[in-house]
Design a protein around this motif. Structure first.
Motif, PDB file in Angstrom:
ATOM      1  N   ILE A 304     -53.814   6.311 -20.101  1.00 49.14           N
ATOM      2  CA  ILE A 304     -52.807   6.280 -21.048  1.00 49.14           C
ATOM      3  C   ILE A 304     -51.909   7.645 -21.146  1.00 49.14           C
ATOM      4  O   ILE A 304     -50.803   7.686 -21.373  1.00 49.14           O
ATOM      5  N   GLY A 305     -52.594   8.906 -21.131  1.00 50.93           N
ATOM      6  CA  GLY A 305     -52.077  10.046 -21.243  1.00 50.93           C
ATOM      7  C   GLY A 305     -51.528  10.374 -20.113  1.00 50.93           C
ATOM      8  O   GLY A 305     -50.004  10.781 -20.018  1.00 50.93           O
ATOM      9  N   LEU A 306     -52.111  10.356 -18.946  1.00 56.28           N
ATOM     10  CA  LEU A 306     -51.097  10.562 -17.566  1.00 56.28           C
ATOM     11  C   LEU A 306     -50.059   9.896 -17.370  1.00 56.28           C
ATOM     12  O   LEU A 306     -49.213  10.273 -16.778  1.00 56.28           O
ATOM     13  N   ALA A 307     -50.049   8.434 -17.567  1.00 57.38           N
ATOM     14  CA  ALA A 307     -48.950   7.750 -17.243  1.00 57.38           C
ATOM     15  C   ALA A 307     -47.685   7.840 -18.306  1.00 57.38           C
ATOM     16  O   ALA A 307     -46.520   7.856 -17.927  1.00 57.38           O
ATOM     17  N   ARG A 308     -48.187   8.446 -19.446  1.00 57.88           N
ATOM     18  CA  ARG A 308     -47.061   8.799 -20.193  1.00 57.88           C
ATOM     19  C   ARG A 308     -46.422  10.029 -19.625  1.00 57.88           C
ATOM     20  O   ARG A 308     -45.128  10.513 -20.131  1.00 57.88           O
ATOM     21  N   GLY A 309     -47.412  10.775 -19.117  1.00 51.93           N
ATOM     22  CA  GLY A 309     -46.674  12.028 -18.482  1.00 51.93           C
ATOM     23  C   GLY A 309     -45.837  11.691 -17.218  1.00 51.93           C
ATOM     24  O   GLY A 309     -44.865  12.438 -17.216  1.00 51.93           O
ATOM     25  N   ILE A 310     -46.096  10.627 -16.552  1.00 52.74           N
ATOM     26  CA  ILE A 310     -45.163  10.226 -15.374  1.00 52.74           C
ATOM     27  C   ILE A 310     -43.816   9.639 -16.326  1.00 52.74           C
ATOM     28  O   ILE A 310     -42.615  10.168 -15.565  1.00 52.74           O
ATOM     29  N   ASN A 311     -43.900   9.006 -17.207  1.00 52.14           N
ATOM     30  CA  ASN A 311     -42.789   8.755 -17.861  1.00 52.14           C
ATOM     31  C   ASN A 311     -41.867   9.875 -18.503  1.00 52.14           C
ATOM     32  O   ASN A 311     -40.494   9.895 -18.645  1.00 52.14           O
ATOM     33  N   LYS A 312     -42.650  10.974 -18.784  1.00 47.51           N
ATOM     34  CA  LYS A 312     -42.083  12.056 -19.273  1.00 47.51           C
ATOM     35  C   LYS A 312     -41.051  12.843 -18.030  1.00 47.51           C
ATOM     36  O   LYS A 312     -40.028  13.091 -18.417  1.00 47.51           O
ATOM     37  N   VAL A 313     -41.745  12.686 -16.874  1.00 46.48           N
ATOM     38  CA  VAL A 313     -41.116  13.191 -15.695  1.00 46.48           C
ATOM     39  C   VAL A 313     -39.775  12.432 -15.667  1.00 46.48           C
ATOM     40  O   VAL A 313     -38.689  12.742 -15.283  1.00 46.48           O
ATOM     41  N   LEU A 314     -40.158  11.089 -15.673  1.00 41.51           N
ATOM     42  CA  LEU A 314     -39.019  10.037 -15.250  1.00 41.51           C
ATOM     43  C   LEU A 314     -37.673  10.293 -16.456  1.00 41.51           C
ATOM     44  O   LEU A 314     -36.491  10.164 -16.238  1.00 41.51           O
ATOM     45  N   ASN A 315     -38.138  10.534 -17.791  1.00 40.58           N
ATOM     46  CA  ASN A 315     -37.016  10.581 -18.744  1.00 40.58           C
ATOM     47  C   ASN A 315     -36.296  12.095 -18.717  1.00 40.58           C
ATOM     48  O   ASN A 315     -35.248  12.101 -18.846  1.00 40.58           O
TER      49      ASN A 315
END
Length: 443
Positions: A304-315
């Protein structure tokens, strides 16, 4: 601004994240992320997700303590005694209970532990390994597919979509009842056929090997008495979930509040499990059970945390906005009903690529859920499409729980797939119809 959303949705907190405004996309200067930015974003995403992660770890610890207390096993053993001579009643009760476990807390992985408990009982009843698959794997997975409050799928997905898991709950409850009823009819038909003619069994070729593995033995000395203490433990465990629903709906609880409630119940159960002249585990075993239960879900929490990090890169790089814009153009002329079916099929494909329900939720939902705004349907319908689509794939994908089930029962994938594929077709057709109905009602 062409946004047709009731203002009460924002006032009540049903939508708590920024929404996309159609027609406002503009190309800006690119901000490519460096390699160091990518890794630091994963750390930042983990920090931002700490409330969800703590909640999941506490829930894992709670489940671990209940399992260590023997309450699950004793409860099932008591059920088998009560249903002697009425064999399918046990299959019925196990199916319903595990479906409830799936819909309440995603007990799919934990359900694997029930194979050693129930397989010998089912053999004695004249059933085969396929009945075990139906009553344990299919029941828990189907409960998760039509999840009402499962923290690992619908709660996380709703949070990532900017809505609440209580939206669309009535439709999911209706779907759950119909789905479990159909599964029970399917299991009853198959179990009766196997009892009447053992050669009808889909796994008849491996019947002797299965019987040798799981035949009843009398060497087990584990205490299976369903004592008053174990009954109280199960009642406390079951009460945690309606308390969570009440807290979210009546008090506006967030993940820290839910984690606190679950931790309180876990501590009470730990005291009950720890002390006792005959069945007390002691401090060390009790705390170890909590730690082991939490440890079993560390991977889920980190995803969950790492995947949200990917979303942060995308955003941060405006990549998600570009993807959202391209996707919104693709569905711009779709009506809501066609759109939601396409979403379910998209999640069906993504389910093979990302088999983790929580991982897919936090990866895809922030991008795909806002598309519902562009076709003027509620975001919770995309969350429901995610549930139906991904789990329809997870019934078949030879990864994760499917592999664990095949290995546990020493079953061939062909035998497994032969029994499971009708359920997959049912989920896609019935789920699709339910989604279209929700869209039409919302419209």
């Amino acid at each position: 601004m062409h946004i047709q959303i009731d203002v009460d949705q924002f006032k009540s907190g049903a939508i708590n994240k920024p929404i996309s405004v159609p027609g406002t996309y503009k190309r800006l200067e690119q901000h490519p992320a460096s390699v160091s930015n990518i890794f630091s974003s994963m750390v930042d995403g983990t920090i931002e997700s700490v409330d969800i992660m703590i909640f999941i770890l506490v829930l894992g610890g709670l489940i671990g303590v209940v399992k260590a207390s023997g309450a699950f096993e004793s409860g099932l053993a008591a059920l088998s005694t009560k249903t002697k001579g009425k064999e399918f009643i046990l299959v019925f009760l196990v199916t319903v209970l595990l479906a409830l476990g799936g819909t309440l807390c995603g007990i799919e992985e934990e359900a694997v532990a029930f194979y050693p408990i129930l397989a010998p009982v089912f053999i004695a009843m004249g059933y085969d390994s396929i009945v075990c698959v139906g009553a344990i794997f299919l029941a828990s997975s189907l409960g998760t597919t039509f999840s009402v409050i499962n923290p690992f799928s619908v709660v996380i997905a709703s949070n990532a979509a900017g809505t609440t898991f209580t939206q669309g709950m009535a439709g999911r409850i209706f779907g759950l009842v119909i789905a479990v009823t159909c599964l029970l009819f399917y299991l009853h038909w198959y179990a009766r056929k196997v009892q009447q003619d053992p050669q009808f069994s889909y796994s008849y070729d491996d019947r002797e090997k299965f019987d040798q593995m799981w035949g009843m033995t009398t060497s087990e000395e584990k205490d299976q008495r369903f004592t008053l203490k174990k009954k109280i433990i199960l009642i406390l465990f079951a009460c945690a979930f309606p308390i969570m629903i009440w807290g979210v709906m009546a008090k506006g609880w967030a993940f820290p509040n839910m984690a606190s409630a679950f931790l309180t119940i876990a501590i009470i159960i730990m005291f009950l499990t720890c002390f006792g002249h005959q069945d007390g585990l002691g401090e060390y075993k009790t705390t170890t059970a909590f730690s082991d239960g939490a440890a079993s879900l560390v991977g889920v929490s980190l995803i969950i945390g790492l995947a949200r990090g990917i979303n942060k890169v995308l955003n941060d790089g405006y990549i998600s906005d570009t993807i959202l814009y391209a996707s919104s153009k693709m569905v711009a002329h779709m009506n809501g009903s066609f759109f939601i079916i396409v979403m379910m099929l998209v999640f069906f494909v993504l389910g093979f690529i990302v088999p983790s329900s929580s991982g897919l939720a936090v990866l895809a939902m922030p991008i795909l859920a806002p598309l519902a705004d562009t076709v003027h349907i509620p975001r919770y319908t995309v969350v429901t499409a995610y549930q139906f689509g991904q789990y329809a794939m997870l019934f078949l994908a030879p990864t994760g729980l499917v592999m664990a089930t095949l290995q546990m029962l020493d079953m061939r994938y062909y035998h497994f797939q032969r029994f499971v594929w009708p359920v997959v077709v049912f989920v896609l057709i019935f789920g699709g119809g339910l989604l279209v109905t929700e869209v039409l009602i919302a419209g």
